[in-house]
Write a protein that holds these residues in place. Sequence first.
Motif, PDB file in Angstrom:
ATOM      1  N   LEU A  64       0.826  -1.203   0.000  1.00 16.33           N
ATOM      2  CA  LEU A  64       0.000   0.000   0.000  1.00 16.33           C
ATOM      3  C   LEU A  64       0.864   1.260   0.000  1.00 16.33           C
ATOM      4  O   LEU A  64       0.465   2.294  -0.524  1.00 16.33           O
ATOM      5  N   THR A  65       2.034   1.165   0.633  1.00 13.33           N
ATOM      6  CA  THR A  65       2.980   2.283   0.653  1.00 13.33           C
ATOM      7  C   THR A  65       4.378   1.725   0.413  1.00 13.33           C
ATOM      8  O   THR A  65       4.576   0.507   0.355  1.00 13.33           O
ATOM      9  N   GLU A  66       5.344   2.611   0.341  1.00 17.08           N
ATOM     10  CA  GLU A  66       6.724   2.160   0.142  1.00 17.08           C
ATOM     11  C   GLU A  66       7.266   1.416   1.366  1.00 17.08           C
ATOM     12  O   GLU A  66       8.298   0.747   1.285  1.00 17.08           O
ATOM     13  N   HIS A  67       6.571   1.514   2.500  1.00  9.12           N
ATOM     14  CA  HIS A  67       7.006   0.847   3.727  1.00  9.12           C
ATOM     15  C   HIS A  67       6.360  -0.524   3.915  1.00  9.12           C
ATOM     16  O   HIS A  67       6.695  -1.232   4.866  1.00  9.12           O
ATOM     17  N   SER A  68       5.427  -0.894   3.052  1.00 10.37           N
ATOM     18  CA  SER A  68       4.672  -2.143   3.227  1.00 10.37           C
ATOM     19  C   SER A  68       5.541  -3.375   3.001  1.00 10.37           C
ATOM     20  O   SER A  68       6.509  -3.350   2.231  1.00 10.37           O
ATOM     21  N   VAL A  69       5.168  -4.458   3.673  1.00 14.14           N
ATOM     22  CA  VAL A  69       5.779  -5.767   3.420  1.00 14.14           C
ATOM     23  C   VAL A  69       5.468  -6.180   1.985  1.00 14.14           C
ATOM     24  O   VAL A  69       4.329  -6.050   1.528  1.00 14.14           O
ATOM     25  N   ARG A  70       6.471  -6.702   1.285  1.00 19.88           N
ATOM     26  CA  ARG A  70       6.286  -7.009  -0.137  1.00 19.88           C
ATOM     27  C   ARG A  70       6.419  -8.491  -0.477  1.00 19.88           C
ATOM     28  O   ARG A  70       6.077  -8.893  -1.580  1.00 19.88           O
ATOM     29  N   THR A  71       6.945  -9.291   0.440  1.00 17.44           N
ATOM     30  CA  THR A  71       7.108 -10.712   0.158  1.00 17.44           C
ATOM     31  C   THR A  71       6.618 -11.549   1.332  1.00 17.44           C
ATOM     32  O   THR A  71       6.618 -11.093   2.489  1.00 17.44           O
ATOM     33  N   LEU A  72       6.224 -12.777   1.031  1.00 10.93           N
ATOM     34  CA  LEU A  72       5.770 -13.690   2.077  1.00 10.93           C
ATOM     35  C   LEU A  72       6.916 -14.031   3.023  1.00 10.93           C
ATOM     36  O   LEU A  72       6.704 -14.195   4.227  1.00 10.93           O
ATOM     37  N   THR A  73       8.133 -14.109   2.505  1.00 11.20           N
ATOM     38  CA  THR A  73       9.300 -14.383   3.346  1.00 11.20           C
ATOM     39  C   THR A  73       9.479 -13.296   4.394  1.00 11.20           C
ATOM     40  O   THR A  73       9.711 -13.570   5.582  1.00 11.20           O
ATOM     41  N   GLU A  74       9.366 -12.037   3.961  1.00 11.70           N
ATOM     42  CA  GLU A  74       9.485 -10.921   4.895  1.00 11.70           C
ATOM     43  C   GLU A  74       8.351 -10.943   5.916  1.00 11.70           C
ATOM     44  O   GLU A  74       8.561 -10.684   7.105  1.00 11.70           O
ATOM     45  N   LEU A  75       7.165 -11.276   5.457  1.00 11.40           N
ATOM     46  CA  LEU A  75       6.019 -11.350   6.369  1.00 11.40           C
ATOM     47  C   LEU A  75       6.239 -12.436   7.407  1.00 11.40           C
ATOM     48  O   LEU A  75       5.972 -12.235   8.601  1.00 11.40           O
ATOM     49  N   ARG A  76       6.723 -13.601   6.985  1.00  9.06           N
ATOM     50  CA  ARG A  76       6.980 -14.691   7.931  1.00  9.06           C
ATOM     51  C   ARG A  76       7.978 -14.258   9.013  1.00  9.06           C
ATOM     52  O   ARG A  76       7.815 -14.599  10.194  1.00  9.06           O
ATOM     53  N   THR A  77       9.001 -13.529   8.614  1.00 10.93           N
ATOM     54  CA  THR A  77       9.999 -13.047   9.571  1.00 10.93           C
ATOM     55  C   THR A  77       9.355 -12.132  10.604  1.00 10.93           C
ATOM     56  O   THR A  77       9.604 -12.241  11.806  1.00 10.93           O
TER      57      THR A  77
END
Length: 266
Positions: free
Chosen positions: A181-194
């Motif tokens: 949604l913004t430049e700060h948003s999580v962009r990958t599932l790997t990053e989200l899992r972390t």
Amino acid sequence: MQKPSLAGMERDSTGKPPQYPIESVDNALRLLLLLGERSEIRLTDASEYLRVASSTAHRLLSMLQYRGFVRQDPASKAYQPGPSLTNVAFAVHSRMDIPRTAAPILRQLVDTLQETVHVGTLDGRLVRFIAALESPSAVRVISRLGSTRPAHCTSTGKVLLAGLSDDELDQLYPDPHLEPLTEHSVRTLTELRTQLAEVRKSGFAISRQESEEGVASVAVAVPQGGSGIRLALNASAPSYRFRPSDVREACSALKDAAAELARNLG
């Protein structure tokens, strides 16, 4: 408290089968209960769980899809909760009157934190805000009541996603790339899992300008009681007012409030 298992839900029935059982109706209802435990099911899952042929499972799922209780993901072909099922769930929520139950708790939170607070629930890959109270400050975060946001971009969504198993998360996000949604948003599932691993350790989730520029928030999950509903409480503030000390204060107040809300919904 852990979510009730499917076996537990089936035991919570009357325990006595009807005099003239209709197997197809029973199987369709069992599939809906299965969707209460999983974010999606595949045809093979349905067939194996019901111990019926794939063709029979397909007919049951097709009828549920026709009535809007399930929908089929066009890419993965898996079946997910449909709009009719979601509408029933929110009708139950409204009859429980979560906003009214939460109102005095939200007022106390706003008095303590002087920031906008919300109650949210997970709706697929979205968070839906079902209760809110705005900060009295002139500069404040506007209420998100009634709106939805991608779960991975919000503190409320992330603290609720942290309560899912790895399999449920995989089913919810078959694509490893997430829409920001913004430049700060999580962009990958790997990053989200972390991030979710950190949420599980700390007991709270933070969003810093991930759903909207200039807005930060912290959220905690509401312990699941007898209602079995997954809810979370968040406090949202302009990002410049969101220092580490503010996060600690908000987390403490939110956890106390979440425990009280769970008791009252009991």
